[in-house]
Design a protein around this motif. Sequence first.
Motif, PDB file in Angstrom:
ATOM      1  N   ASP A   1      28.018  -7.471 -23.344  1.00  0.00           N
ATOM      2  CA  ASP A   1      29.299  -7.176 -22.698  1.00  0.00           C
ATOM      3  C   ASP A   1      29.096  -6.101 -21.646  1.00  0.00           C
ATOM      4  OD1 ASP A   1      31.279  -7.520 -25.715  1.00  0.00           O
ATOM      5  OD2 ASP A   1      30.676  -8.972 -24.204  1.00  0.00           O
ATOM      6  N   GLY A   2      29.753  -6.305 -20.477  1.00  0.00           N
ATOM      7  CA  GLY A   2      29.672  -5.280 -19.455  1.00  0.00           C
ATOM      8  C   GLY A   2      30.655  -4.174 -19.732  1.00  0.00           C
ATOM      9  N   GLY A   3      30.263  -2.950 -19.381  1.00  0.00           N
ATOM     10  CA  GLY A   3      31.191  -1.851 -19.592  1.00  0.00           C
ATOM     11  C   GLY A   3      30.548  -0.515 -19.340  1.00  0.00           C
ATOM     12  N   ILE A   4      31.279   0.522 -19.745  1.00  0.00           N
ATOM     13  CA  ILE A   4      30.823   1.907 -19.578  1.00  0.00           C
ATOM     14  C   ILE A   4      30.693   2.528 -20.954  1.00  0.00           C
ATOM     15  CG2 ILE A   4      31.352   4.144 -18.588  1.00  0.00           C
ATOM     16  CD1 ILE A   4      33.037   2.762 -16.521  1.00  0.00           C
ATOM     17  N   THR A   5      29.570   3.153 -21.201  1.00  0.00           N
ATOM     18  CA  THR A   5      29.366   3.837 -22.468  1.00  0.00           C
ATOM     19  C   THR A   5      29.215   5.330 -22.225  1.00  0.00           C
ATOM     20  OG1 THR A   5      26.985   3.430 -22.349  1.00  0.00           O
ATOM     21  CG2 THR A   5      28.306   1.837 -23.562  1.00  0.00           C
ATOM     22  N   GLN A   6      29.808   6.092 -23.110  1.00  0.00           N
ATOM     23  CA  GLN A   6      29.684   7.540 -23.086  1.00  0.00           C
ATOM     24  C   GLN A   6      29.225   7.974 -24.474  1.00  0.00           C
ATOM     25  OE1 GLN A   6      33.831   8.228 -20.831  1.00  0.00           O
ATOM     26  NE2 GLN A   6      32.634  10.096 -21.082  1.00  0.00           N
ATOM     27  N   SER A   7      28.295   8.880 -24.460  1.00  0.00           N
ATOM     28  CA  SER A   7      27.827   9.386 -25.743  1.00  0.00           C
ATOM     29  C   SER A   7      27.533  10.882 -25.646  1.00  0.00           C
ATOM     30  CB  SER A   7      26.559   8.636 -26.183  1.00  0.00           C
ATOM     31  OG  SER A   7      25.521   8.823 -25.231  1.00  0.00           O
ATOM     32  N   PRO A   8      27.725  11.584 -26.771  1.00  0.00           N
ATOM     33  CA  PRO A   8      28.356  11.110 -27.997  1.00  0.00           C
ATOM     34  C   PRO A   8      29.871  11.104 -27.871  1.00  0.00           C
ATOM     35  CG  PRO A   8      27.798  13.411 -28.225  1.00  0.00           C
ATOM     36  CD  PRO A   8      27.315  12.998 -26.866  1.00  0.00           C
ATOM     37  N   LYS A   9      30.576  10.628 -28.883  1.00  0.00           N
ATOM     38  CA  LYS A   9      32.032  10.628 -28.853  1.00  0.00           C
ATOM     39  C   LYS A   9      32.579  12.034 -29.088  1.00  0.00           C
ATOM     40  CE  LYS A   9      36.035   8.116 -30.583  1.00  0.00           C
ATOM     41  NZ  LYS A   9      36.515   6.978 -31.412  1.00  0.00           N
ATOM     42  N   TYR A  10      31.938  12.769 -29.987  1.00  0.00           N
ATOM     43  CA  TYR A  10      32.303  14.154 -30.264  1.00  0.00           C
ATOM     44  C   TYR A  10      31.057  15.022 -30.101  1.00  0.00           C
ATOM     45  CZ  TYR A  10      36.420  12.063 -32.453  1.00  0.00           C
ATOM     46  OH  TYR A  10      37.556  11.341 -32.689  1.00  0.00           O
ATOM     47  N   LEU A  11      31.250  16.182 -29.516  1.00  0.00           N
ATOM     48  CA  LEU A  11      30.125  17.078 -29.260  1.00  0.00           C
ATOM     49  C   LEU A  11      30.565  18.508 -29.499  1.00  0.00           C
ATOM     50  CD1 LEU A  11      27.203  17.148 -28.281  1.00  0.00           C
ATOM     51  CD2 LEU A  11      28.064  17.215 -25.940  1.00  0.00           C
ATOM     52  N   PHE A  12      29.752  19.228 -30.263  1.00  0.00           N
ATOM     53  CA  PHE A  12      30.048  20.626 -30.552  1.00  0.00           C
ATOM     54  C   PHE A  12      28.900  21.479 -30.036  1.00  0.00           C
ATOM     55  CE2 PHE A  12      33.714  19.993 -33.235  1.00  0.00           C
ATOM     56  CZ  PHE A  12      33.548  18.695 -33.695  1.00  0.00           C
ATOM     57  N   ARG A  13      29.236  22.554 -29.368  1.00  0.00           N
ATOM     58  CA  ARG A  13      28.210  23.455 -28.837  1.00  0.00           C
ATOM     59  C   ARG A  13      28.661  24.901 -29.001  1.00  0.00           C
ATOM     60  NH1 ARG A  13      25.199  20.037 -29.285  1.00  0.00           N
ATOM     61  NH2 ARG A  13      23.748  19.128 -27.795  1.00  0.00           N
ATOM     62  N   LYS A  14      27.679  25.769 -29.045  1.00  0.00           N
ATOM     63  CA  LYS A  14      27.983  27.193 -29.099  1.00  0.00           C
ATOM     64  C   LYS A  14      28.226  27.700 -27.684  1.00  0.00           C
ATOM     65  CE  LYS A  14      25.306  28.239 -33.255  1.00  0.00           C
ATOM     66  NZ  LYS A  14      24.202  29.052 -33.827  1.00  0.00           N
ATOM     67  N   GLU A  15      29.060  28.712 -27.611  1.00  0.00           N
ATOM     68  CA  GLU A  15      29.362  29.327 -26.317  1.00  0.00           C
ATOM     69  C   GLU A  15      28.080  29.816 -25.665  1.00  0.00           C
ATOM     70  OE1 GLU A  15      32.450  32.165 -26.691  1.00  0.00           O
ATOM     71  OE2 GLU A  15      32.491  32.683 -24.571  1.00  0.00           O
ATOM     72  N   GLY A  16      27.961  29.578 -24.349  1.00  0.00           N
ATOM     73  CA  GLY A  16      26.788  30.033 -23.626  1.00  0.00           C
ATOM     74  C   GLY A  16      25.690  29.005 -23.485  1.00  0.00           C
ATOM     75  N   GLN A  17      25.824  27.882 -24.181  1.00  0.00           N
ATOM     76  CA  GLN A  17      24.815  26.834 -24.101  1.00  0.00           C
ATOM     77  C   GLN A  17      25.215  25.799 -23.069  1.00  0.00           C
ATOM     78  OE1 GLN A  17      24.595  25.268 -28.106  1.00  0.00           O
ATOM     79  NE2 GLN A  17      22.826  26.533 -28.618  1.00  0.00           N
ATOM     80  N   ASN A  18      24.224  25.301 -22.338  1.00  0.00           N
ATOM     81  CA  ASN A  18      24.475  24.158 -21.470  1.00  0.00           C
ATOM     82  C   ASN A  18      24.493  22.899 -22.332  1.00  0.00           C
ATOM     83  OD1 ASN A  18      24.304  25.969 -19.384  1.00  0.00           O
ATOM     84  ND2 ASN A  18      22.409  25.163 -18.539  1.00  0.00           N
ATOM     85  N   VAL A  19      25.271  21.912 -21.893  1.00  0.00           N
ATOM     86  CA  VAL A  19      25.314  20.642 -22.619  1.00  0.00           C
ATOM     87  C   VAL A  19      25.456  19.511 -21.613  1.00  0.00           C
ATOM     88  CG1 VAL A  19      27.820  20.836 -22.940  1.00  0.00           C
ATOM     89  CG2 VAL A  19      26.479  19.364 -24.448  1.00  0.00           C
ATOM     90  N   THR A  20      24.758  18.394 -21.888  1.00  0.00           N
ATOM     91  CA  THR A  20      24.797  17.250 -20.982  1.00  0.00           C
ATOM     92  C   THR A  20      25.500  16.076 -21.645  1.00  0.00           C
ATOM     93  OG1 THR A  20      22.786  17.929 -19.829  1.00  0.00           O
ATOM     94  CG2 THR A  20      23.422  15.615 -19.647  1.00  0.00           C
ATOM     95  N   LEU A  21      26.476  15.525 -20.936  1.00  0.00           N
ATOM     96  CA  LEU A  21      27.218  14.358 -21.403  1.00  0.00           C
ATOM     97  C   LEU A  21      26.681  13.119 -20.696  1.00  0.00           C
ATOM     98  CD1 LEU A  21      29.013  16.829 -22.081  1.00  0.00           C
ATOM     99  CD2 LEU A  21      30.990  15.403 -21.570  1.00  0.00           C
ATOM    100  N   SER A  22      26.489  12.071 -21.482  1.00  0.00           N
ATOM    101  CA  SER A  22      25.900  10.853 -20.946  1.00  0.00           C
ATOM    102  C   SER A  22      26.975   9.870 -20.491  1.00  0.00           C
ATOM    103  CB  SER A  22      25.032  10.204 -22.029  1.00  0.00           C
ATOM    104  OG  SER A  22      24.673   8.878 -21.665  1.00  0.00           O
TER     105      SER A  22
END
Lengths: 114, 105
Positions: A1-22
């Motif tokens: 199936d064609g579409g757009i995926t984003q991962s993860p659905k929920y993400l928790f990080r500590k303050e001051g950390q960089n985080v990358t969303l896919s």
Amino acid sequence: DGGITQSPKYLFRKEGQNVTLSCEQNLNHDAMYWYRQDPGQGLRLIYYSQIVNDFQKGDIAEGYSVSREKKESFPLTVTSAQKNPTAFYLCASKPGQGSYNEQFFGPGTRLTVL
Amino acid sequence: DAKTTQPNSMESNEEEPVHLPCNHSTISGTDYIHWYRQLPSQGPEYVIHGLTSNVNNRMASLAIAEDRKSSTLILHRATLRDAAVYYCIPLNMRFGAGTRLTVKP
């Protein structure tokens, strides 16, 4: 199936950390977008890309960075410079930049910074 | 920029028609008017779009004023599944706060 995926659905990080969303799409779309949504609010444009290796700032780009090395991928990095990163992040794509084309959205990633 | 004005919220009874208005007084002559809707914790879903003429599809109808300064999304028979936030987007990629539609059984 064609579409757009984003991962993860929920993400928790500590303050001051960089985080990358896919964000990945297999629709062969040229244009891709990142939005941020806060509770009870509309979507605000962070960054967008019309073609590989090119991207433009949206209305709230400060504290965020993106890359577009491949047509199907448009990752978003939330840096420690973003003052209030907790939000719902949505990725979208469309065939071209023209206003005729509709956008297709992914399911979103809910980021919580502790 | 095209400034968009939509009611914050609207209510409808199930199986009755719903008319969702949008004012976009500064829209350019070549920008299409798009409508999307969003269910809680999901990404927006495309509903319909048009340029000058009224448009119909399986989900809804779009009535565009002759001067293009306003448009109305028409749901012909509202169902409980139509309860969502509806966004009118006259400026490409820019979403406002939208209208929260509540459908009462």
